[in-house]
Design a protein around this motif. Sequence first.
Motif, short mmCIF file in Angstrom:
data_model
loop_
_atom_site.label_atom_id
_atom_site.label_comp_id
_atom_site.label_asym_id
_atom_site.label_seq_id
_atom_site.Cartn_x
_atom_site.Cartn_y
_atom_site.Cartn_z
N CYS A 164 35.33 41.89 62.13
CA CYS A 164 35.17 41.79 60.67
C CYS A 164 35.95 40.60 60.13
CB CYS A 164 35.67 43.09 60.04
SG CYS A 164 35.58 43.11 58.24
N ASP A 165 35.36 39.92 59.15
CA ASP A 165 36.06 38.81 58.51
C ASP A 165 36.47 39.14 57.07
OD1 ASP A 165 33.61 38.80 57.27
OD2 ASP A 165 33.24 36.65 57.52
N ASP A 166 36.29 40.39 56.65
CA ASP A 166 36.61 40.82 55.29
C ASP A 166 37.99 41.49 55.29
OD1 ASP A 166 36.89 42.25 52.88
OD2 ASP A 166 34.72 42.57 52.72
N GLU A 167 38.98 40.80 54.71
CA GLU A 167 40.35 41.31 54.75
C GLU A 167 40.49 42.66 54.04
OE1 GLU A 167 44.65 40.14 53.02
OE2 GLU A 167 43.75 38.63 54.33
N GLU A 207 38.29 45.08 53.83
CA GLU A 207 37.79 46.11 54.75
C GLU A 207 38.77 46.34 55.89
OE1 GLU A 207 35.03 48.16 54.39
OE2 GLU A 207 35.13 47.26 52.40
#
Length: 199
Positions: free
Chosen positions: A171-174, A176
Amino acid sequence: MSIIFQRRRDEENADHRIQMPQQFLPTTTHQHSIDVLACRFEKYQADPSSTHDRYPWAARFVMGIPVPIWARPLVWNVGQKARFISAIWSGQDLGSYVSNEWCSSGVGRALLENGEIVLDGQQRLHSLEEYFLDRLAIPDVQGLPRVWSELGNVERKRFLSAIFAHSSICCDDELELRKTYDLYAQGLAPRALDQRAAQ
């Protein structure tokens, strides 16, 4: 009145508006031996500066794996660390450690923040590191405290062959990642409110 467990219920009377929590991010789990971590740690110890250059944003490293700045600090005491290492020796289930395997090339050799980070298991990984560096002594069968460097290869091989599962997400969404990190707060030493990453 006693309740009788039923695996399924009559759908006619079910409230379909009820939904239970779901997994935020898909997770893959592999059964790896501790030797996989030990090899990574050996490489890190041989050249820590290149690892630090690759993850300049990391708060610290455990077993050569970067820890994000929003993770709680190292909080296990010596007794907790020793119990974890003793659990390995006695063949108990170790649970798993979780990392984010997302990576993308950043500027130069540095990976973007949150790439390849530890999300859960930092305390356990640090306990291993302390043991491998002779900073933690574990009683042998006679009750004498022993450090890693005292052990012969037969005992080392037995320890390194223990399974310590590795779960990974990508994942690249901090935000999340922070939510996922907080979900793991139900472990052996729950995170205090001020140690949560997504507030």
